[in-house]
Design an enzyme around this catalytic site. Structure first.
Site, PDB file in Angstrom:
ATOM      1  N   ILE A 117     -14.953 -60.637 -69.496  1.00  0.00           N
ATOM      2  CA  ILE A 117     -14.911 -60.654 -68.025  1.00  0.00           C
ATOM      3  C   ILE A 117     -13.510 -61.059 -67.584  1.00  0.00           C
ATOM      4  O   ILE A 117     -13.032 -62.150 -67.937  1.00  0.00           O
ATOM      5  CB  ILE A 117     -15.965 -61.645 -67.479  1.00  0.00           C
ATOM      6  CG1 ILE A 117     -17.365 -61.192 -67.908  1.00  0.00           C
ATOM      7  CG2 ILE A 117     -15.874 -61.754 -65.947  1.00  0.00           C
ATOM      8  CD1 ILE A 117     -18.384 -62.280 -67.980  1.00  0.00           C
ATOM      9  N   ASP A 135      -2.511 -62.841 -67.403  1.00  0.00           N
ATOM     10  CA  ASP A 135      -2.214 -62.210 -66.117  1.00  0.00           C
ATOM     11  C   ASP A 135      -2.333 -60.704 -66.371  1.00  0.00           C
ATOM     12  O   ASP A 135      -1.529 -60.137 -67.126  1.00  0.00           O
ATOM     13  CB  ASP A 135      -0.800 -62.594 -65.661  1.00  0.00           C
ATOM     14  CG  ASP A 135      -0.480 -62.059 -64.274  1.00  0.00           C
ATOM     15  OD1 ASP A 135      -1.021 -60.998 -63.896  1.00  0.00           O
ATOM     16  OD2 ASP A 135       0.315 -62.700 -63.573  1.00  0.00           O
ATOM     17  N   ASN A 162     -13.031 -57.303 -63.283  1.00  0.00           N
ATOM     18  CA  ASN A 162     -13.281 -57.989 -62.005  1.00  0.00           C
ATOM     19  C   ASN A 162     -12.012 -58.554 -61.370  1.00  0.00           C
ATOM     20  O   ASN A 162     -11.930 -58.657 -60.142  1.00  0.00           O
ATOM     21  CB  ASN A 162     -14.295 -59.125 -62.270  1.00  0.00           C
ATOM     22  CG  ASN A 162     -14.331 -60.139 -61.162  1.00  0.00           C
ATOM     23  OD1 ASN A 162     -14.903 -59.901 -60.098  1.00  0.00           O
ATOM     24  ND2 ASN A 162     -13.694 -61.295 -61.383  1.00  0.00           N
ATOM     25  N   TYR A 221      -5.093 -52.700 -49.489  1.00  0.00           N
ATOM     26  CA  TYR A 221      -6.232 -53.214 -50.271  1.00  0.00           C
ATOM     27  C   TYR A 221      -7.308 -52.131 -50.387  1.00  0.00           C
ATOM     28  O   TYR A 221      -7.823 -51.870 -51.480  1.00  0.00           O
ATOM     29  CB  TYR A 221      -6.811 -54.481 -49.635  1.00  0.00           C
ATOM     30  CG  TYR A 221      -8.032 -54.984 -50.383  1.00  0.00           C
ATOM     31  CD1 TYR A 221      -7.908 -55.526 -51.656  1.00  0.00           C
ATOM     32  CD2 TYR A 221      -9.311 -54.868 -49.838  1.00  0.00           C
ATOM     33  CE1 TYR A 221      -9.036 -55.966 -52.360  1.00  0.00           C
ATOM     34  CE2 TYR A 221     -10.437 -55.300 -50.526  1.00  0.00           C
ATOM     35  CZ  TYR A 221     -10.295 -55.848 -51.792  1.00  0.00           C
ATOM     36  OH  TYR A 221     -11.411 -56.256 -52.493  1.00  0.00           O
ATOM     37  N   LYS A 248      -8.900 -50.189 -53.813  1.00  0.00           N
ATOM     38  CA  LYS A 248     -10.312 -50.117 -54.199  1.00  0.00           C
ATOM     39  C   LYS A 248     -10.813 -48.659 -54.212  1.00  0.00           C
ATOM     40  O   LYS A 248     -11.717 -48.325 -54.986  1.00  0.00           O
ATOM     41  CB  LYS A 248     -11.154 -51.013 -53.288  1.00  0.00           C
ATOM     42  CG  LYS A 248     -10.896 -52.500 -53.538  1.00  0.00           C
ATOM     43  CD  LYS A 248     -11.218 -52.904 -54.985  1.00  0.00           C
ATOM     44  CE  LYS A 248     -11.039 -54.372 -55.257  1.00  0.00           C
ATOM     45  NZ  LYS A 248     -11.397 -54.788 -56.633  1.00  0.00           N
ATOM     46  N   VAL A 281     -18.511 -61.232 -49.704  1.00  0.00           N
ATOM     47  CA  VAL A 281     -18.997 -62.267 -50.628  1.00  0.00           C
ATOM     48  C   VAL A 281     -18.131 -63.503 -50.400  1.00  0.00           C
ATOM     49  O   VAL A 281     -16.901 -63.405 -50.446  1.00  0.00           O
ATOM     50  CB  VAL A 281     -18.815 -61.838 -52.111  1.00  0.00           C
ATOM     51  CG1 VAL A 281     -19.552 -62.795 -53.038  1.00  0.00           C
ATOM     52  CG2 VAL A 281     -19.233 -60.392 -52.346  1.00  0.00           C
TER      53      VAL A 281
HETATM   54  P1  NDP Z   1     -11.785 -64.908 -56.179  1.00  0.00           P
HETATM   55  O1  NDP Z   1     -10.451 -65.085 -55.545  1.00  0.00           O
HETATM   56  O2  NDP Z   1     -12.794 -65.975 -56.024  1.00  0.00           O
HETATM   57  O3  NDP Z   1     -11.608 -64.595 -57.737  1.00  0.00           O
HETATM   58  C1  NDP Z   1     -10.632 -63.687 -58.182  1.00  0.00           C
HETATM   59  C2  NDP Z   1     -10.483 -63.796 -59.684  1.00  0.00           C
HETATM   60  O4  NDP Z   1      -9.493 -62.836 -60.091  1.00  0.00           O
HETATM   61  C3  NDP Z   1      -9.994 -65.177 -60.114  1.00  0.00           C
HETATM   62  O5  NDP Z   1     -10.687 -65.557 -61.269  1.00  0.00           O
HETATM   63  C4  NDP Z   1      -8.522 -64.955 -60.425  1.00  0.00           C
HETATM   64  O6  NDP Z   1      -8.146 -65.802 -61.497  1.00  0.00           O
HETATM   65  C5  NDP Z   1      -8.546 -63.499 -60.915  1.00  0.00           C
HETATM   66  N1  NDP Z   1      -7.232 -62.889 -60.802  1.00  0.00           N
HETATM   67  C6  NDP Z   1      -6.526 -62.608 -59.690  1.00  0.00           C
HETATM   68  N2  NDP Z   1      -5.323 -62.104 -60.011  1.00  0.00           N
HETATM   69  C7  NDP Z   1      -5.283 -62.042 -61.371  1.00  0.00           C
HETATM   70  C8  NDP Z   1      -4.311 -61.642 -62.308  1.00  0.00           C
HETATM   71  N3  NDP Z   1      -3.113 -61.158 -61.940  1.00  0.00           N
HETATM   72  N4  NDP Z   1      -4.597 -61.713 -63.628  1.00  0.00           N
HETATM   73  C9  NDP Z   1      -5.791 -62.202 -64.020  1.00  0.00           C
HETATM   74  N5  NDP Z   1      -6.745 -62.627 -63.196  1.00  0.00           N
HETATM   75  C10 NDP Z   1      -6.487 -62.546 -61.883  1.00  0.00           C
HETATM   76  O7  NDP Z   1     -12.332 -63.527 -55.577  1.00  0.00           O
HETATM   77  P2  NDP Z   1     -13.686 -62.697 -55.842  1.00  0.00           P
HETATM   78  O8  NDP Z   1     -14.487 -63.317 -56.897  1.00  0.00           O
HETATM   79  O9  NDP Z   1     -14.296 -62.456 -54.530  1.00  0.00           O
HETATM   80  O10 NDP Z   1     -13.047 -61.328 -56.344  1.00  0.00           O
HETATM   81  C11 NDP Z   1     -13.406 -60.701 -57.563  1.00  0.00           C
HETATM   82  C12 NDP Z   1     -13.317 -59.209 -57.379  1.00  0.00           C
HETATM   83  O11 NDP Z   1     -14.270 -58.801 -56.414  1.00  0.00           O
HETATM   84  C13 NDP Z   1     -11.964 -58.689 -56.893  1.00  0.00           C
HETATM   85  O12 NDP Z   1     -11.658 -57.513 -57.595  1.00  0.00           O
HETATM   86  C14 NDP Z   1     -12.224 -58.404 -55.420  1.00  0.00           C
HETATM   87  O13 NDP Z   1     -11.362 -57.409 -54.923  1.00  0.00           O
HETATM   88  C15 NDP Z   1     -13.655 -57.943 -55.482  1.00  0.00           C
HETATM   89  N6  NDP Z   1     -14.398 -57.991 -54.234  1.00  0.00           N
HETATM   90  C16 NDP Z   1     -14.564 -59.171 -53.558  1.00  0.00           C
HETATM   91  C17 NDP Z   1     -15.285 -59.185 -52.382  1.00  0.00           C
HETATM   92  C18 NDP Z   1     -15.455 -60.410 -51.565  1.00  0.00           C
HETATM   93  O14 NDP Z   1     -15.852 -60.289 -50.386  1.00  0.00           O
HETATM   94  N7  NDP Z   1     -15.229 -61.597 -52.096  1.00  0.00           N
HETATM   95  C19 NDP Z   1     -15.931 -57.956 -51.878  1.00  0.00           C
HETATM   96  C20 NDP Z   1     -15.654 -56.785 -52.656  1.00  0.00           C
HETATM   97  C21 NDP Z   1     -14.950 -56.820 -53.794  1.00  0.00           C
HETATM   98  P3  NDP Z   1      -6.756 -66.579 -61.607  1.00  0.00           P
HETATM   99  O15 NDP Z   1      -6.315 -66.915 -60.219  1.00  0.00           O
HETATM  100  O16 NDP Z   1      -7.093 -67.783 -62.453  1.00  0.00           O
HETATM  101  O17 NDP Z   1      -5.865 -65.631 -62.318  1.00  0.00           O
HETATM  102  C1  8X3 Z   2     -13.656 -57.361 -50.102  1.00  0.00           C
HETATM  103  C2  8X3 Z   2     -14.483 -57.055 -48.918  1.00  0.00           C
HETATM  104  O1  8X3 Z   2     -14.420 -56.048 -46.581  1.00  0.00           O
HETATM  105  O2  8X3 Z   2     -12.898 -57.904 -47.055  1.00  0.00           O
HETATM  106  O3  8X3 Z   2     -13.404 -56.226 -50.862  1.00  0.00           O
HETATM  107  O4  8X3 Z   2     -12.491 -55.719 -47.957  1.00  0.00           O
HETATM  108  S1  8X3 Z   2     -13.514 -56.663 -47.580  1.00  0.00           S
END
Ligand code: NDP
Ligand code: 8X3
Length: 258
Positions: free
Chosen positions: A12, A65, A92, A158, A162, A191
């Site tokens: 993951i 990263d 993710n 963004y 996606k 979320v």
């Molecule tokens: P969070 O910010 O809570 O988590 C994001 C995760 O991505 C963290 O674990 C961060 O870890 C990791 N991450 C970010 N940049 C990097 C990098 N360069 N290398 C490795 N890891 C990275 O956000 P979410 O859990 O909400 O987001 C997870 C996914 O879900 C994303 O792809 C987001 O676009 C998508 N998403 C989120 C939504 C929402 O409303 N929250 C809706 C739709 C999609 P670390 O900082 O430790 O590197």
């Molecule tokens: C995250 C949800 O609507 O902020 O992908 O783009 S939104």
């Protein structure tokens, strides 16, 4: 470290927070050994300790990263034979940075999103797909977004990343179908995670406002969906799943009671 053969393995990306962390916990509860990645080593370590204590599965922490191509290749290519038996890859790791017009856009913000959400996902997949092909099995779950289906004001780059995840997922499915490897896309709506704090560069009040007046999804809701998609019989694949809070009718229409 030797992996017990009875346990499946899920890798993951972005497991230090939000959806990735919830997904790691969900798969651990289902007795998967885990490869968890993220940039924040301390959070990976904390999660690993919790998972080992609570679920007794094995955890491989990979501080990574996903934007650093060489590091992705080196770290994944050094997996032992045991850890190469990857059943599930959840792509993710991702983020939104900023919210504004293109004409006033911060180019650094665009690059962070494009490099993470598109290129990072590709680098990880490029390294893991040959392993899955050699194994003869596997399932890749990409985390897209409702933003990949609907462009909303100021979401431009963004949303574009996606939409690219959507297209790349379809391409992967075509590439991998002959190998019997499943590819799925999960597209969440709102979320509540660190997502908006990251988008608004640490402005917690602005981030909190995004989720005020309605019940957003929890990271756990998406983790449950990822696990569900991965637990279906071998002959069944879910290509695409859009999941929103009940109060969300579209990317821009959220019924808020403020
Ligand atoms: P969070 O910010 O809570 O988590 C994001 C995760 O991505 C963290 O674990 C961060 O870890 C990791 N991450 C970010 N940049 C990097 C990098 N360069 N290398 C490795 N890891 C990275 O956000 P979410 O859990 O909400 O987001 C997870 C996914 O879900 C994303 O792809 C987001 O676009 C998508 N998403 C989120 C939504 C929402 O409303 N929250 C809706 C739709 C999609 P670390 O900082 O430790 O590197
Ligand atoms: C995250 C949800 O609507 O902020 O992908 O783009 S939104």
């Amino acid at each position: 470290m030797t992996v017990k053969n009875s346990n499946k393995i899920a890798m993951i990306t972005g497991a230090t927070a939000g959806i990735g962390k919830a997904t790691a916990l969900k798969f651990a509860a289902a007795n998967f050994n885990l490869i968890i990645t993220g940039r924040r080593a301390e959070l990976l370590d904390d999660l690993s300790k919790k998972i080992i204590k609570d679920y007794g599965v094995k955890v491989y922490c990979m501080q990574l990263d996903v934007r650093i191509k060489e590091d992705v290749e080196i770290q994944i290519n050094k997996f032992s034979e045991d850890w190469k038996k990857i059943d599930v890859l959840v792509n993710n790791a991702g983020l939104a940075v900023g919210l504004g017009t293109i004409q006033q856009g911060e180019i650094d913000d665009w690059e962070r999103m494009i490099d993470t959400n598109i290129k990072g996902l590709l680098y990880v997949s490029r390294a893991v797909m040959p392993i899955m092909i050699a194994n003869g099995y596997g399932h890749i779950v990409n985390i897209g977004s409702i933003a990949g289906r609907e462009v909303y004001p100021n979401g431009n780059v963004y949303c574009g990343t996606k939409a690219a995840v959507d297209s790349i997922t379809r391409g992967m499915r075509i590439d991998l179908v002959k190998h019997g490897i499943k590819v799925s896309l999960i597209e969440p709506g709102a979320v509540e995670t660190e997502f908006s704090i990251v988008r608004f560069k640490g402005d917690k009040e602005r981030a909190d406002n995004v989720y005020k007046g309605f019940s957003p999804l929890f990271a756990q809701d998406i983790a449950d969906a990822v696990y569900y998609v991965c637990s279906l019989p071998a002959h069944v694949n879910i290509n695409d799943m859009l999941i929103v809070p009940t109060a969300q009718a579209s990317a821009t229409i959220i019924e808020k009671k403020l």
